[in-house]
Design an enzyme around this catalytic site. Sequence first.
Site, PDB file in Angstrom:
ATOM      1  N   CYS A 157      75.607  91.909 118.172  1.00  0.00           N
ATOM      2  CA  CYS A 157      75.735  90.625 117.477  1.00  0.00           C
ATOM      3  C   CYS A 157      75.729  89.463 118.469  1.00  0.00           C
ATOM      4  O   CYS A 157      75.248  88.371 118.154  1.00  0.00           O
ATOM      5  CB  CYS A 157      76.988  90.598 116.614  1.00  0.00           C
ATOM      6  SG  CYS A 157      78.530  90.908 117.506  1.00  0.00           S
ATOM      7  N   HIS A 206      83.501  89.934 116.566  1.00  0.00           N
ATOM      8  CA  HIS A 206      82.155  89.711 116.068  1.00  0.00           C
ATOM      9  C   HIS A 206      81.691  88.313 116.458  1.00  0.00           C
ATOM     10  O   HIS A 206      82.485  87.381 116.541  1.00  0.00           O
ATOM     11  CB  HIS A 206      82.132  89.864 114.541  1.00  0.00           C
ATOM     12  CG  HIS A 206      80.781  89.677 113.936  1.00  0.00           C
ATOM     13  ND1 HIS A 206      79.734  90.524 114.187  1.00  0.00           N
ATOM     14  CD2 HIS A 206      80.310  88.726 113.083  1.00  0.00           C
ATOM     15  CE1 HIS A 206      78.670  90.116 113.510  1.00  0.00           C
ATOM     16  NE2 HIS A 206      78.991  89.025 112.837  1.00  0.00           N
TER      17      HIS A 206
END
Length: 311
Positions: free
Chosen positions: A13, A271
């Site tokens: 990510c 994330h």
Amino acid sequence: TEAIGLYNIGENCCLNSLLQVFFMNIHFTRILRRIIVPAPAAQKRSVPYQMLLLLESMQCGKRKAVFPTDLTFCLSEHRVKCKQHCFLPTSVCRPGICVLHKPCFVPFLPLQVKELNDLYTICVQEHLACQKCSFEVKRNSSILTLPLPLLDSSSRMLKTLEDCLQYFFHPEELTDHNMCFCEQCGRRTPFLQSMKLVHLPQTLTIHLKRFCFEKLAYIHKLSHCLPFPQDLDFNAVLTENQCQADDNEKAGWQYELFAVVAHSGSTTCGHYCAYIRSLTECKWYCFNDSQVCQVSWDDVKCTYGHSNLYW
């Protein structure tokens, strides 16, 4: 013309967010589109060529997202780690840009290499001055990001981006065990260390160092709120003593916010996603791997920081 996502193929990510920042920068893609196509044997190891293929794949058809598999493999061939790096995205960004500059496998013309440098390279002048005599050392260096601390020397939280910039360029006294050897005095003496800004690029990258080291080398994430503006004028932030540039250079030191790469979670897991302002539509988008949606400035401000950041 639509914003396209990138599938997460396994803890990438961070890379996805950075790639979206590159691809949404029309100044970068204009350079990328003019590369020389490498020989077939070198195509799989050419980072710019694989970036171009991925960009064309994203702009071909009406797909929700595409897989960055080939580019990820290409970067790993050059030992650029593409998996999540907690809250240190420049561990991918810096070597990624450096790979683009390597002449041995990069199909860029000399003019394009200069354009890349003009797009991202920051020039600073480091000063070391002996406090006992007039001995002084000056050295110019180039960096790709401004790594701004969020804590001062007393571990107090800095409150705004402007505070972080002023602290980064504030002179520091080197005393006690930090003293330097003075060639003129012939011994270790207290020095005054400072950094002056010489040149800013067309696209300025700022890295907020949201971490500090505690006992037993434990890394602690700093999640406190740190506001940043949509417009930033360095002439209004830094003093004359913190700059080493003429008026023509300083005239270009005004910026509009283009993108924010943010991390949610702890130091061990989390994330990344990117908030990017389209330079053609003047609209903000949130790039969360394969999910892309239009957002407002109020949504972007959630990246100012707090312990429960989420999208």
